[in-house]
Motif scaffolding. Structure first.
Motif, PDB file in Angstrom:
ATOM      1  N   ASP A  18      46.561   9.563  27.425  1.00  0.00           N
ATOM      2  CA  ASP A  18      47.213   9.246  26.162  1.00  0.00           C
ATOM      3  C   ASP A  18      46.616   7.924  25.688  1.00  0.00           C
ATOM      4  O   ASP A  18      46.762   6.893  26.347  1.00  0.00           O
ATOM      5  N   VAL A  19      45.907   7.954  24.568  1.00  0.00           N
ATOM      6  CA  VAL A  19      45.198   6.760  24.096  1.00  0.00           C
ATOM      7  C   VAL A  19      46.162   5.602  23.861  1.00  0.00           C
ATOM      8  O   VAL A  19      45.813   4.447  24.105  1.00  0.00           O
ATOM      9  N   VAL A  20      47.390   5.888  23.433  1.00  0.00           N
ATOM     10  CA  VAL A  20      48.341   4.814  23.170  1.00  0.00           C
ATOM     11  C   VAL A  20      48.730   4.118  24.475  1.00  0.00           C
ATOM     12  O   VAL A  20      48.721   2.889  24.556  1.00  0.00           O
ATOM     13  N   ALA A  21      49.018   4.884  25.516  1.00  0.00           N
ATOM     14  CA  ALA A  21      49.351   4.290  26.818  1.00  0.00           C
ATOM     15  C   ALA A  21      48.173   3.463  27.340  1.00  0.00           C
ATOM     16  O   ALA A  21      48.359   2.373  27.889  1.00  0.00           O
ATOM     17  N   LEU A  22      46.972   3.967  27.167  1.00  0.00           N
ATOM     18  CA  LEU A  22      45.772   3.263  27.627  1.00  0.00           C
ATOM     19  C   LEU A  22      45.600   1.939  26.882  1.00  0.00           C
ATOM     20  O   LEU A  22      45.363   0.891  27.495  1.00  0.00           O
TER      21      LEU A  22
END
Length: 197
Positions: A18-22
């Motif tokens: 998940d790009v947001v979590a990353l």
């Protein structure tokens, strides 16, 4: 959002799909590196500062290549949201440039670092509020994972810990100047996204 088991940036075992979590994890890594620079002295401070600069360069490059284009297309008022983030990034880059000309032992270094920290933290909060939340809402899992793959390709260019077996700061900086690092990160992102330079 409490999955605070934070793998190190650049850790290939980290399962960021998940790009947001990353990107949120990278924001945490950046905060930790600011703490490390503040708390250390001498060669340790120089090394921590170099790692901070590299992660900032790679993080911003990944956002410029992955997050901002998506935000422009998909978010209501996305064009203005991105322009505001780019203005914040320019301000931070100017402070960073001034810092880069100083030795970490220079009396002017810490006040400039505190200014950079404030700029970067305000920028990170704005990204989280105006871009990240909306990206998660307006994107499916496959797209979030594809964007995460591209960001991880860039992230691999800037480990936040010295490489095992590389003890000297000079050897650890073998990646080269920040501009060259940003170019390599950009290339890695574009390759991961299936785009040609």
């Amino acid at each position: 959002m409490s999955d605070l088991e934070t793998p190190q940036a650049g850790d290939d075992r980290a399962r960021d799909t998940d790009v947001v979590a990353l990107l949120m994890r990278q924001h945490g890594d950046i905060r930790n590196l600011f703490d490390e620079v503040e708390a250390s002295t001498g060669e340790e401070r120089r090394d921590a500062f170099r790692r901070l600069v590299r992660l900032l360069a790679v993080h911003e490059t990944a956002e410029e290549e992955v997050v901002h284009p998506f935000a422009r297309r998909a978010l209501p008022g996305g064009e203005q949201v991105v322009e505001d983030r780019l203005a914040e990034e320019r301000a931070a880059k100017e402070t960073l440039s001034a810092l880069d000309d100083l030795d970490t032992d220079d009396p002017k270094f810490m006040p400039q670092l505190m200014k950079l920290r404030k700029d970067v933290q305000e920028h990170a909060r704005a990204e989280e509020r105006y871009e990240f939340i909306h990206i998660r809402r307006s994107s499916d899992a496959a797209n979030l994972a594809a964007m995460a793959t591209a960001v991880k390709a860039a992230e691999a260019m800037a480990p936040t810990r010295p490489h095992p077996g590389v003890e000297s700061a000079a050897a650890n900086m073998a990646l080269g100047p920040v501009a060259a690092l940003a170019d390599r990160a950009r290339d890695a992102v574009r390759k991961a996204m299936g785009k040609n330079g």
